[in-house]
Design a protein around this motif. Sequence first.
Motif, PDB file in Angstrom:
ATOM      1  N   ILE A  78     -20.148 -11.415 -18.560  1.00 48.46           N
ATOM      2  CA  ILE A  78     -20.318 -12.485 -17.192  1.00 48.46           C
ATOM      3  C   ILE A  78     -18.867 -12.446 -16.649  1.00 48.46           C
ATOM      4  O   ILE A  78     -18.702 -12.578 -15.479  1.00 48.46           O
ATOM      5  N   THR A  79     -17.866 -12.554 -17.509  1.00 51.42           N
ATOM      6  CA  THR A  79     -16.602 -12.422 -16.909  1.00 51.42           C
ATOM      7  C   THR A  79     -16.249 -11.362 -16.296  1.00 51.42           C
ATOM      8  O   THR A  79     -15.452 -11.347 -15.144  1.00 51.42           O
ATOM      9  N   ALA A  80     -16.497 -10.154 -16.704  1.00 52.78           N
ATOM     10  CA  ALA A  80     -16.104  -8.972 -16.247  1.00 52.78           C
ATOM     11  C   ALA A  80     -16.711  -8.808 -14.714  1.00 52.78           C
ATOM     12  O   ALA A  80     -16.045  -8.292 -13.787  1.00 52.78           O
ATOM     13  N   VAL A  81     -18.085  -9.248 -14.492  1.00 46.23           N
ATOM     14  CA  VAL A  81     -18.938  -9.299 -13.120  1.00 46.23           C
ATOM     15  C   VAL A  81     -18.059 -10.127 -12.309  1.00 46.23           C
ATOM     16  O   VAL A  81     -17.782 -10.044 -11.105  1.00 46.23           O
ATOM     17  N   GLY A  82     -17.704 -11.453 -12.851  1.00 47.81           N
ATOM     18  CA  GLY A  82     -17.044 -12.402 -12.050  1.00 47.81           C
ATOM     19  C   GLY A  82     -15.672 -11.793 -11.442  1.00 47.81           C
ATOM     20  O   GLY A  82     -15.444 -12.110 -10.200  1.00 47.81           O
ATOM     21  N   LYS A  83     -15.050 -11.117 -12.295  1.00 48.79           N
ATOM     22  CA  LYS A  83     -13.496 -10.640 -11.772  1.00 48.79           C
ATOM     23  C   LYS A  83     -14.048  -9.365 -10.772  1.00 48.79           C
ATOM     24  O   LYS A  83     -13.127  -9.446  -9.855  1.00 48.79           O
TER      25      LYS A  83
ATOM     26  N   THR B 282     -11.135 -12.068   1.877  1.00 51.17           N
ATOM     27  CA  THR B 282     -10.735 -13.267   1.626  1.00 51.17           C
ATOM     28  C   THR B 282     -11.927 -14.347   1.501  1.00 51.17           C
ATOM     29  O   THR B 282     -12.070 -14.924   0.536  1.00 51.17           O
ATOM     30  N   GLN B 283     -12.813 -14.213   2.407  1.00 53.69           N
ATOM     31  CA  GLN B 283     -14.304 -15.032   2.415  1.00 53.69           C
ATOM     32  C   GLN B 283     -15.167 -14.473   1.275  1.00 53.69           C
ATOM     33  O   GLN B 283     -15.740 -15.156   0.673  1.00 53.69           O
ATOM     34  N   LEU B 284     -15.097 -13.259   1.249  1.00 51.37           N
ATOM     35  CA  LEU B 284     -16.299 -12.489   0.223  1.00 51.37           C
ATOM     36  C   LEU B 284     -15.650 -12.801  -1.053  1.00 51.37           C
ATOM     37  O   LEU B 284     -16.920 -13.142  -2.150  1.00 51.37           O
ATOM     38  N   VAL B 285     -14.807 -12.699  -1.578  1.00 46.83           N
ATOM     39  CA  VAL B 285     -14.289 -13.024  -2.920  1.00 46.83           C
ATOM     40  C   VAL B 285     -14.800 -14.510  -3.409  1.00 46.83           C
ATOM     41  O   VAL B 285     -14.881 -14.611  -4.662  1.00 46.83           O
ATOM     42  N   LYS B 286     -15.047 -15.321  -2.519  1.00 49.44           N
ATOM     43  CA  LYS B 286     -15.282 -16.553  -2.700  1.00 49.44           C
ATOM     44  C   LYS B 286     -16.928 -16.956  -3.010  1.00 49.44           C
ATOM     45  O   LYS B 286     -17.300 -18.024  -3.115  1.00 49.44           O
ATOM     46  N   GLN B 287     -17.556 -15.724  -2.608  1.00 51.52           N
ATOM     47  CA  GLN B 287     -19.140 -16.096  -2.758  1.00 51.52           C
ATOM     48  C   GLN B 287     -19.736 -15.662  -3.857  1.00 51.52           C
ATOM     49  O   GLN B 287     -18.929 -14.827  -4.755  1.00 51.52           O
TER      50      GLN B 287
ATOM     51  N   LEU C  82     -16.512  -9.459  -8.362  1.00 55.66           N
ATOM     52  CA  LEU C  82     -16.978 -10.042  -7.196  1.00 55.66           C
ATOM     53  C   LEU C  82     -15.481 -10.501  -6.528  1.00 55.66           C
ATOM     54  O   LEU C  82     -15.697 -10.471  -5.424  1.00 55.66           O
ATOM     55  N   LYS C  83     -14.548 -10.702  -7.429  1.00 53.60           N
ATOM     56  CA  LYS C  83     -13.278 -11.433  -6.659  1.00 53.60           C
ATOM     57  C   LYS C  83     -12.293 -10.284  -6.442  1.00 53.60           C
ATOM     58  O   LYS C  83     -11.189 -10.216  -6.402  1.00 53.60           O
ATOM     59  N   LEU C  84     -12.770  -8.834  -6.932  1.00 53.25           N
ATOM     60  CA  LEU C  84     -11.967  -7.648  -6.496  1.00 53.25           C
ATOM     61  C   LEU C  84     -10.654  -7.864  -7.569  1.00 53.25           C
ATOM     62  O   LEU C  84      -9.568  -7.321  -6.970  1.00 53.25           O
ATOM     63  N   ASP C  85     -10.751  -8.131  -8.697  1.00 58.03           N
ATOM     64  CA  ASP C  85      -9.529  -8.263  -9.486  1.00 58.03           C
ATOM     65  C   ASP C  85      -9.895  -7.865 -10.769  1.00 58.03           C
ATOM     66  O   ASP C  85      -9.472  -8.368 -11.926  1.00 58.03           O
ATOM     67  N   SER C  86     -10.648  -6.801 -11.071  1.00 57.44           N
ATOM     68  CA  SER C  86     -10.982  -6.273 -12.342  1.00 57.44           C
ATOM     69  C   SER C  86      -9.757  -5.370 -13.025  1.00 57.44           C
ATOM     70  O   SER C  86      -8.983  -4.585 -12.184  1.00 57.44           O
ATOM     71  N   ASN C  87      -9.687  -5.436 -14.189  1.00 57.26           N
ATOM     72  CA  ASN C  87      -8.694  -4.532 -15.136  1.00 57.26           C
ATOM     73  C   ASN C  87      -9.222  -3.252 -15.848  1.00 57.26           C
ATOM     74  O   ASN C  87     -10.493  -3.232 -15.404  1.00 57.26           O
ATOM     75  N   LYS C  88      -8.514  -2.556 -16.404  1.00 52.12           N
ATOM     76  CA  LYS C  88      -9.210  -1.369 -17.048  1.00 52.12           C
ATOM     77  C   LYS C  88     -10.122  -1.748 -17.911  1.00 52.12           C
ATOM     78  O   LYS C  88     -11.288  -0.914 -18.034  1.00 52.12           O
TER      79      LYS C  88
END
Length: 417
Positions: A268-273, A314-319, A275-281
């Motif tokens: 869940i945490t990985a999917v949330g990141k 910027t708007q999409l990462v909050k959706q 969607l915010k375009l902030d995923s790590n390796k």
Amino acid sequence: MAGKISGVQSKCKEQNSKILYVHCFTHCLNLVLVDSCISRMENSIIFDFFGVIQMVYNFIEGSPTRHAIFEQIKNTMNLKLKSLKSLSTTRWACRAEAVSAIRENFSAIIKTIIEVNKITKLPEVKVKGKGIIMHCQSFNFIISLELMHPILQMILKVSQTLQNPSINLLVAINEVKNLRSALQQLRCNNDFYDEAYTTVLKICKEYDIDEPAIKLRKKSKRFDDNIDNEHIFNTKKEEIRVTVLIPMLDSLIYGIDQRFNQDTISLITAVGKMLKLDSNKDDIKLLSSYFNISEEELISEIRLLLSRDLDCVTQLVKQDCMTWLDWFRKNEIEGIYNNFIKIIRDFCVIPVTSASCERAFSKLTHVKSKLRSTMKQDRLDDLMLPYMEQSLANNVDVENVIEEFKKLVPFNRRLLL
């Protein structure tokens, strides 16, 4: 069900090793509440409080005569009719509803029990009534009533949200985290407790209930170099806060941390990141292994999304997930971001709650009663569907159903009167 060795979870994972086991979030929240309020006898004031709640329900609703007296008194007092509720370990909203009913009908309940004691000719009923009056008109019961009501209402709101069939795991875990933060704020914020304690003193003054004295602790006779560490309560207000409210909130917070510490949290945490375009390796590796996609392609798709219009990103990462899918469909770019879309779609179908299934078992006893014991399976299925999906059944046009039924047979089925 949840057994990792020989339970249903292990049997399913034998067929598909990547399948996720998600314990019903609503059920987990209910277990947290049961463990904190009923199963822990260390907090004796809260434990006894729920016992008195059940005693009040059994006393008034256990007799049609006493229930009639209760309704008559409420009508004379012009109170809003709110029926009493029984406690249960399986019904998720029962504790919040039971406490709310007692709180709103407190004056009517006291008058009802006093009236029953005057007219009853049964000695056991009179003794029970006197015992309930003594407990209800006690300082511990009233302070528990005022403290538990707002806490149970918050839990009820989150429980109702988690029962929504369209909710996804990302929204569900955020709601649980928000509930934990709210409980933590109640623990640290003295304004909530000060307001509740002031209300309790007003109610006690109305019913001539004295504020009890502080429990005196015996001082240790042993020689102690750190005698300054020994805490002594100066007021009853401080004692109740430290011995009742804080242990109750700590138990709820600890239960949330333990019950919701599932294997799916990392996903869940990985999917949330993502969607915010902030995923790590590590997140990319986890997503690619679970959803069976290419790591390089997913990284390239995230980079392409980051390179798009800044305001749009910027708007999409909050959706949420559905907003992302609608945006891809609206811009007709589903073919470019196929891995990103596949993760969202597969993630959205992971169930959060089994409330709908358990609700079906509860309603089964309403449809197949003792008078319908010979009902066969086909008829039972046909009756259960509209009874469970009442929101859909209420929108059905009966005339259209009759006309459709008429067309299914080659002859006229209407009776001539």
